[in-house]
Scaffold this motif. Structure first.
Motif, PDB file in Angstrom:
ATOM      1  N   TRP A   1      -4.698  62.733  -9.167  1.00  0.00           N
ATOM      2  CA  TRP A   1      -6.289  62.441  -8.160  1.00  0.00           C
ATOM      3  C   TRP A   1      -5.654  63.228  -6.829  1.00  0.00           C
ATOM      4  N   VAL A   2      -4.373  63.545  -6.663  1.00  0.00           N
ATOM      5  CA  VAL A   2      -4.165  64.199  -5.501  1.00  0.00           C
ATOM      6  C   VAL A   2      -4.365  65.849  -5.381  1.00  0.00           C
TER       7      VAL A   2
ATOM      8  N   ARG B   1      -9.642  65.109   1.487  1.00  0.00           N
ATOM      9  CA  ARG B   1      -9.972  64.139   2.009  1.00  0.00           C
ATOM     10  C   ARG B   1      -8.808  64.180   2.813  1.00  0.00           C
ATOM     11  N   VAL B   2      -7.322  64.610   2.581  1.00  0.00           N
ATOM     12  CA  VAL B   2      -6.683  65.437   4.303  1.00  0.00           C
ATOM     13  C   VAL B   2      -7.491  66.748   5.051  1.00  0.00           C
TER      14      VAL B   2
ATOM     15  N   LEU C   1      -5.805  73.156   6.330  1.00  0.00           N
ATOM     16  CA  LEU C   1      -5.272  72.980   4.054  1.00  0.00           C
ATOM     17  C   LEU C   1      -6.951  73.501   4.269  1.00  0.00           C
ATOM     18  N   LEU C   2      -8.805  72.495   4.884  1.00  0.00           N
ATOM     19  CA  LEU C   2      -9.698  72.925   4.230  1.00  0.00           C
ATOM     20  C   LEU C   2      -9.911  74.497   3.945  1.00  0.00           C
TER      21      LEU C   2
ATOM     22  N   LEU D   1       2.496  66.433   5.673  1.00  0.00           N
ATOM     23  CA  LEU D   1       1.279  66.449   4.670  1.00  0.00           C
ATOM     24  C   LEU D   1       0.954  67.618   4.841  1.00  0.00           C
ATOM     25  N   ALA D   2       0.334  68.015   5.734  1.00  0.00           N
ATOM     26  CA  ALA D   2      -0.669  68.365   5.494  1.00  0.00           C
ATOM     27  C   ALA D   2      -0.441  70.725   5.458  1.00  0.00           C
ATOM     28  N   LEU D   3       0.454  70.526   5.947  1.00  0.00           N
ATOM     29  CA  LEU D   3       1.454  72.018   6.325  1.00  0.00           C
ATOM     30  C   LEU D   3       1.572  71.458   5.356  1.00  0.00           C
TER      31      LEU D   3
END
Length: 319
Positions: free
Chosen positions: A33-34, A41-42, A49-50, A104-106
């Motif tokens: 799921w992560v 979503r993040v 990140l996208l 977290l995104a990084l």
């Protein structure tokens, strides 16, 4: 490519990531799921990140669809460039990195970047005739791994508890383990360390540097109780050994020093053990073995390298 066509391709890549790429990692089922839901979503709030998600999806599509490889690799490289630029900007100005989600995104972008680095460099040079470039490309990846170390070490402390509990699992997938391979590798490395310490073909500084490289590989393939993110021993070693190496050992590899290359063959055995379940590592051990085998024909290295070379060729590769 027209703007409209590029956007349609991006939508296809986002779908490919959520439906295929996110489920392609050797992780426990409770952690999927992560990658499938949480990361997308993040990413919607963090452009770097996208872009990295789309870059990795493009590389994965190139891996699965050789006929469209050029198209996907070309488009993915554009997203990769944007992701790198975005991460660099964040590190320079510090914006968003201090927050939990920003940190977290990084961290996630850095991890996905490592996967795409392994895969894209191999796919760009999938021709067996390009084997001589494999070592240089792997050393470039080592530089990436070492460069991202500070990012990941700093940002992992800010990962939300629910994500930590999912990623930090003692139930790594059993099919990733190579059984007693790592135990045998460590035993053989102990024997190699004894040989290196008494080898008259090495000066004292070389013997010390190579000995440290061996010790780092033994440690990287063993148990690490303090490791925060649990995964298979083999996969963890693939990323941990480059981080632990001294720059002096890297320099010996750059010089194609036979003692350092012999140690590197043992790393190739660990790498090979991950390839059946890690698509982004698939094919690397064969390319590296072909290249290194040509440089170790002289005594005493031909004899010393015989076991790892035979072990690697025994399993073989699809590439």
């Amino acid at each position: 490519m027209a703007v409209t066509d590029a956007r349609i391709l991006d939508l296809g890549l986002l779908h490919h990531y959520t439906s295929r790429t996110s489920q392609s990692f050797p992780i426990p089922p409770q952690s999927i799921w992560v990658f499938m839901d949480y990361i997308p979503r993040v990413a919607l709030s963090h452009p770097h990140l996208l872009h990295q998600v789309l870059a990795l999806a493009a590389v994965h599509a190139a891996y699965l669809r050789p006929g469209d490889r050029t198209k996907y690799l070309s488009h993915g490289s554009q997203h990769q460039g944007h992701a790198i630029a975005g991460m660099r900007r964040l590190l320079l100005v510090g914006a968003d990195v201090a927050t939990e989600e920003g940190s977290l995104a990084l961290f996630l972008a850095a991890g996905l970047f490592l996967a795409s680095s392994f895969a894209s460099r191999h796919l760009y040079n999938a021709d067996p005739g390009a084997a001589h470039t494999a070592m240089d490309e792997m050393l470039e990846i080592f530089t990436v791994v070492r460069g991202l170390r500070a990012i990941q070490d700093a940002s992992i402390r800010q990962i939300p508890d629910n994500v930590v509990h999912s990623l930090v699992s003692d139930r790594a997938p059993a099919e990733v383990s190579s059984g007693g391979t790592l135990d045998l590798v460590r035993d053989k490395l102990d024997e190699l360390a004894v040989f290196i310490s008494t080898c008259r073909h090495l000066d004292q500084a070389e013997a010390h540097t190579v000995g440290e490289g061996i010790a780092a590989l033994i440690q990287s393939t063993g148990d690490m109780p303090g490791s925060k993110v649990k995964t298979s021993h083999e996969l963890r070693a693939v990323f941990m050994w480059p981080r632990a190496l001294a720059q002096e050992f890297i320099a010996l590899l750059e010089q194609r020093h036979p003692a350092a290359l012999t140690v590197f063959l043992y790393y190739c055995i660990v790498l090979q053990a991950t390839e059946d379940t890690c698509w982004f590592l698939d094919g690397w051990s064969a390319r590296l073995t072909r290249a290194i085998g040509k440089w170790l024909g002289d005594a005493p290295w031909a004899d010393v390298s015989r076991w790892p070379l035979e072990t690697l060729r025994l399993k073989g590769s699809r590439h």
